[in-house]
Design a protein around this motif. Structure first.
Motif, PDB file in Angstrom:
ATOM      1  N   ASN B 130       0.848  -1.184   0.000  1.00  0.00           N
ATOM      2  CA  ASN B 130       0.000   0.000   0.000  1.00  0.00           C
ATOM      3  C   ASN B 130       0.886   1.238   0.000  1.00  0.00           C
ATOM      4  N   THR B 131       1.626   1.371  -1.103  1.00  0.00           N
ATOM      5  CA  THR B 131       2.609   2.453  -1.174  1.00  0.00           C
ATOM      6  C   THR B 131       1.955   3.819  -1.053  1.00  0.00           C
ATOM      7  N   ASP B 132       0.663   3.901  -1.440  1.00  0.00           N
ATOM      8  CA  ASP B 132       0.009   5.214  -1.389  1.00  0.00           C
ATOM      9  C   ASP B 132      -0.051   5.756   0.039  1.00  0.00           C
ATOM     10  N   GLU B 133      -0.055   4.861   1.044  1.00  0.00           N
ATOM     11  CA  GLU B 133      -0.074   5.344   2.431  1.00  0.00           C
ATOM     12  C   GLU B 133       1.183   6.160   2.744  1.00  0.00           C
ATOM     13  N   PHE B 136       1.389   9.312   0.514  1.00  0.00           N
ATOM     14  CA  PHE B 136       0.498  10.344   1.037  1.00  0.00           C
ATOM     15  C   PHE B 136       1.266  11.249   2.006  1.00  0.00           C
ATOM     16  N   ILE B 164       0.613   4.024  -8.067  1.00  0.00           N
ATOM     17  CA  ILE B 164       0.115   4.071  -6.693  1.00  0.00           C
ATOM     18  C   ILE B 164       0.934   5.080  -5.875  1.00  0.00           C
ATOM     19  N   ASP B 167      -0.543   8.446  -7.033  1.00  0.00           N
ATOM     20  CA  ASP B 167      -1.865   8.641  -6.451  1.00  0.00           C
ATOM     21  C   ASP B 167      -1.748   9.146  -5.013  1.00  0.00           C
ATOM     22  N   GLY B 168      -0.934   8.442  -4.226  1.00  0.00           N
ATOM     23  CA  GLY B 168      -0.792   8.802  -2.815  1.00  0.00           C
ATOM     24  C   GLY B 168      -0.184  10.186  -2.659  1.00  0.00           C
ATOM     25  N   PRO B 191      -4.815  11.863 -11.122  1.00  0.00           N
ATOM     26  CA  PRO B 191      -5.364  10.594 -10.624  1.00  0.00           C
ATOM     27  C   PRO B 191      -6.716  10.262 -11.243  1.00  0.00           C
ATOM     28  N   LYS B 339      -7.002   7.590  -0.279  1.00  0.00           N
ATOM     29  CA  LYS B 339      -7.482   7.633  -1.665  1.00  0.00           C
ATOM     30  C   LYS B 339      -7.890   9.059  -2.018  1.00  0.00           C
ATOM     31  N   ASN B 340      -7.798   9.400  -3.290  1.00  0.00           N
ATOM     32  CA  ASN B 340      -8.135  10.753  -3.722  1.00  0.00           C
ATOM     33  C   ASN B 340      -9.646  10.975  -3.677  1.00  0.00           C
TER      34      ASN B 340
END
Lengths: 367, 340
Positions: B130-133, B136, B164, B167-168, B191, B339-340
Motif C-alpha cells: 500500500n505504497t500510497d499510504e 500520502f 500508486i 496517487d498517494g 489521478p 485515496k483521492n
C-alpha cells in the motif's frame, strides 16, 4: 577506407581462413580475455572454470540447452541475413531494430484481430504481414538513398527511433492495448497465429518453435539468391563497384530499394518470430536490441549466409549459456556482453588475430 | 606433459569440490527484471531480502539478471530445473511469466514482488504494497516544504505499482491544501484520468534529468521520480541546481543511503520494505507455512514507510513533522483514507 572496410566484412569466396579460422580464433581470444576480466574482478580460478564449463553446458549440454540456444539464435539470424545482404550490396543497414519493431507490430495486429481463419491460413498471413511491413519500412531508407542520396546509416538510425516511438503510441491505442491494463502492452496473439513448438512432444518445456525451421529455409534462400540468381549478382556487383555496375546496365537505384526491402522483410520476420513464437504479444521492449546484436552476427559471419548461421548460433549459445553460468558460478551476465563486444573487435581487426596467433595461418593477409 | 595432466586433474578435483560445497539444504533464487540487481531500487532491495535470509538462516542463494524481457521465461525455467526451494521474481512486468511458470510447475514455490493474482495461484505469494499510504505522507510533506507552491512527479511506465506512488502523493498534497487552505499544485499526474508524465523506461538517467528539468522549468521545487534508477539522473540535476531550487523525493529504498554521491538532495524516500517481505516469504517457504495468495505491506506492518529527512531536516518545521506523525497514526488506525 570504405573499400578496406568492405573487404573486412565481406568474404567473396568461401575462404577457409577468412570465414572460419578468424571468427573461431576471435571467439577464443575473446573468451580468454573474458577470463582476464574475471580474474581482475577477483574471481578464483576454480570459479572461472565453473563459469566457462557451465557456459558450455548451458548452451549445448542438454536437449533443453540446445533448444534455448536455437530459440535465441533464430531472430538474430533472420535479422543478420538481411544485414549481410545489404552489406553485400554496399549498404550499411543499421535499421534492423526498427524493422523488427514494425514487422512485429504488423504480426501482432494480424495475430490477435483475425479470429475466423484456420491456423494454416492465419499463421502464414501474420508472417507475411510482418515481412511486408518490415520491407516497406526498410524501403523508406532505400528510397531516400536512391532518390536523394541520403546516407542509409543516418536514415536507418533515425527510422529506428521513429519505430520505437510508434510502438509506444500503438501499444496505447485502445484497439491494440490489452483490456484492463494502463501500461503499453498489446492483446495476445490467438492460438491460430502462434508458431507451433516443435520439440514439445519430447518435453513440454522445450521452447524451440517452428520459426527455427523457417529461419533455416531463409538461410538457404538467401544463399541461393546471392550466388545463383541474376538479382544476387546485381546486388554483389553494386556492392563491389557501383560505377562498373551502372555501366554494365544495372539500375543502382532499383537495386538499393530492392536490397533494403528484402533486408527489411527478413528483419520483419525476426520480429514476427519473437511475437508469434516466443512472447505472444508486443511490449515496448520486445525487440530486445536484437537488431543491433544482429549487426555483430552479420559481421562475425562475414556476410555469408552460412557464416551468419553459425555466428547466430554462437550468439544464441552465449545468451542461453550465460544463464547457467550466472546460476552456477554467480558471474554477472555482463560478462557475456563483454565477450560479444570483444569478438567484434577481433573481427573488425583481423590483423590483431593474425598477429596474436601467427602460426595458425598459412597465407599472408592479402589486404 | 604428464605434469600438466596431473595439474589438470587436480584442477578438476578442486572444481568438483567447490561444486559440491555449494550444495545447500535450502536455496532461495531471485530473477531480476531488466533494471538489474544494481538498480539501487526494487531489484536491489529484494535481493537484500534474499541476502538477509542467507545471513540469518545459512541458506543458499542464486541470482539471474534479465537482459531483456525475452529472458523472463527461460530464467524462471532455469531456476525450476535448478531445484530452487523458492523463486522470487521481481516486478509487475514479470507477472505473466511467473504465473505460467507456477502453473506448469505446481511443485515449485514462487513469490513475486508487486503482483497480486486474481484468482490467487496456490504456489505463488504475491507481495504488494500500500505504497500510497507512505506516498500520502510524502505528498503532505512536499506541500508543506515547497516554497513555489508547485511540486512534481513522473513515472517509469504507467502500471499500478508505479502510479500508486503518484496517487498517494497527489492525495497527500490535496489533503494539505484542504487542511491549510493553500493551493499547492502537483504536476505530472492526474489521478482521475490516470494520465501523466512517463519516461517509458526504467533505465535512462538522461530521461531522469530531462524530466526533472522540465518540471523545474514549470516551477516545481520538489520532484518525486517513480522510475527506479531513472531518479538518479534527477538527483544529479538537483545537486547541480542546489537544494534551495530543487529537492528530490526518492522511492523504493532510502536513497540517502544508496545514492551517496547526491545524498543531500533527498528530502525523504517513500520506502517499500521489499527486503522484509521477501525475507518473510523465504522464511515461510523454509518452515513450511508457505501459502499462495497475497501479502500486503502497509504503514502498520512497516511494509511501507517514509525515510528520515537526513540533511534536509532543517527545512522541515517541527510543526510539520508532528502533523506527519499524527497523519501516520490516523492512517494506521483507519481514521484517514489516502485515496483521492
Amino acid at each position: 577506407m570504405r573499400d578496406y572496410l568492405k573487404k573486412k566484412i565481406i568474404s567473396e569466396n568461401f575462404d577457409f581462413e577468412e570465414i572460419l579460422l578468424i571468427p573461431i580464433l576471435a571467439t577464443l581470444l575473446a573468451l580468454i580475455i573474458g577470463c582476464l576480466f574475471l580474474l581482475a574482478t577477483g574471481e578464483t580460478f576454480e570459479n572461472i572454470l565453473v563459469a566457462f564449463t557451465n557456459l558450455f553446458i548451458g548452451s549445448f549440454g542438454s536437449l533443453n540447452a540446445i533448444s534455448e540456444t536455437c530459440t535465441a539464435a533464430t531472430p538474430l539470424i533472420f535479422a543478420a541475413l538481411g544485414i549481410a545482404l545489404a552489406f553485400r550490396a554496399g549498404l550499411f543497414n543499421i535499421g534492423a531494430e526498427g524493422q523488427i519493431i514494425i514487422g512485429g507490430m504488423a504480426a501482432v495486429i494480424i495475430g490477435f484481430s483475425i479470429d475466423f481463419l484456420p491456423i494454416w491460413l492465419h499463421l502464414p498471413l501474420a508472417l507475411l504481414f510482418g515481412a511486408i511491413f518490415g520491407a516497406l519500412y526498410a524501403a523508406i531508407a532505400g528510397w531516400l538513398k536512391a532518390t536523394t542520396g541520403a546516407h542509409e546509416v543516418i536514415s536507418t538510425i533515425m527510422l529506428n527511433l521513429i519505430a520505437l516511438r510508434l510502438l509506444d503510441y500503438f501499444l496505447r491505442l485502445p484497439v491494440i492495448q490489452k483490456e484492463g491494463r494502463n501500461d503499453p502492452i498489446s492483446k495476445s496473439v490467438l492460438e491460430t497465429a502462434q508458431l507451433p513448438q516443435i520439440l514439445s512432444f519430447i518435453e513440454p518445456q522445450l521452447r524451440l518453435h517452428s520459426g527455427f525451421i523457417l529461419m533455416l529455409v531463409a538461410v538457404v534462400l538467401v544463399y541461393w539468391l546471392l550466388f545463383h540468381t541474376t538479382i544476387g549478382f546485381e546486388f554483389r556487383s553494386t556492392g563491389s563497384n557501383p560505377n562498373a555496375a551502372q555501366y554494365a546496365g544495372i539500375k543502382a537505384s532499383l537495386t538499393i530499394i530492392l536490397v533494403m526491402g528484402i533486408a527489411g522483410a527478413l528483419a520483419g520476420l525476426a520480429g514476427s518470430n519473437q511475437i508469434m513464437g516466443v512472447l505472444g504479444r508486443a511490449t515496448p521492449g520486445f525487440s530486445a536490441s536484437i537488431g543491433f546484436d544482429a549487426i555483430a552476427v552479420a559481421l562475425l559471419g562475414r556476410s555469408h549466409p552460412i557464416g551468419v548461421l553459425f555466428a547466430g548460433l554462437l550468439f544464441g549459445a552465449l545468451i542461453a549459456g550465460g544463464r547457467l553460468m550466472q546460476v552456477k558460478a554467480g558471474v554477472s551476465i555482463d560478462l557475456i556482453t563483454i565477450i560479444q563486444a570483444l569478438i567484434i573487435v577481433f573481427i573488425a581487426a583481423p590483423l590483431l588475430v593474425r598477429n596474436a596467433v601467427p602460426w595458425a595461418f598459412k597465407t599472408k593477409d592479402k589486404s | 606433459m604428464k605434469l600438466s595432466y596431473k595439474l589438470f586433474g587436480a584442477f578438476l578435483a578442486s572444481v568438483l569440490i567447490s561444486l559440491s560445497s555449494t550444495a545447500f539444504a535450502f536455496t532461495a533464487c531471485q530473477v531480476t527484471d531488466i533494471g538489474g540487481v544494481d538498480d539501487k531500487g526494487f531489484n536491489a532491495t529484494s535481493w537484500k531480502g534474499v541476502q538477509d535470509a542467507v545471513a540469518k538462516h545459512g541458506i543458499g542463494s542464486k541470482l539471474l539478471e534479465s537482459n531483456a524481457e525475452t529472458d523472463y521465461v527461460p530464467n524462471l525455467n532455469s531456476f525450476v530445473s535448478e531445484g530452487c526451494d523458492i523463486i522470487v521474481s521481481v516486478g509487475f512486468l514479470m507477472g505473466e511469466a511467473t504465473a505460467n511458470a507456477a502453473k506448469e510447475n505446481p511443485e515449485s514455490k514462487f513469490a513475486i514482488v508487486d503482483f497480486a493474482y486474481d484468482p490467487t495461484i496456490p504456489n505463488v505469494m504475491g507481495l504488494i504494497y500500500n505504497t500510497d499510504e507512505a506516498a500520502f505522507l510524502a505528498g503532505y510533506l512536499a506541500a508543506g516544504v515547497s516554497k513555489t507552491g508547485i511540486v512534481g512527479t513522473f513515472g517509469g511506465i504507467n502500471i499500478p505499482p508505479v502510479t500508486i506512488f503518484m496517487d498517494g502523493f497527489v492525495a497527500g498534497v490535496n489533503h494539505y491544501n484542504k487542511t491549510k487552505g493553500t493551493n499547492v499544485s502537483v504536476l505530472g499526474w492526474d489521478p482521475e484520468s490516470k494520465e501523466g508524465l512517463f519516461t517509458n523506461n526504467f533505465s535512462s538517467l538522461d530521461d531522469g534529468r530531462a524530466f526533472a528539468q522540465n518540471l523545474y522549468d514549470e516551477g516545481a521545487d520538489i520532484v518525486m521520480p517513480v522510475a527506479g534508477p531513472v531518479g538518479l539522473g534527477s538527483a544529479a540535476l538537483a545537486s547541480e541546481l542546489g537544494t534551495d531550487s530543487l529537492k528530490i523525493i526518492g522511492v523504493d529504498v532510502d536513497q540517502y543511503v544508496l545514492d551517496t554521491k547526491n545524498q543531500s538532495v533527498y528530502l525523504t524516500t517513500v520506502e517499500k520494505g521489499m527486503d522484509a517481505t521477501v525475507l518473510g516469504a523465504i522464511e515461510s517457504a523454509k518452515n513450511g507455512s508457505f501459502k499462495g495468495g497475497v501479502y500486503v505491506g502497509t504503514l502498520a506492518n512497516n511494509g511501507v514507510r517514509i525515510a528520515p529527512y537526513h540533511d534536509l531536516s532543517s527545512s522541515v518545521s517541527n510543526g510539520l513533522n508532528n502533523e506527519i506523525k499524527k497523519l501516520r497514526s490516523s492512517i494506521i488506525n483507519g481514521f484517514l483514507s489516502v485515496k483521492n
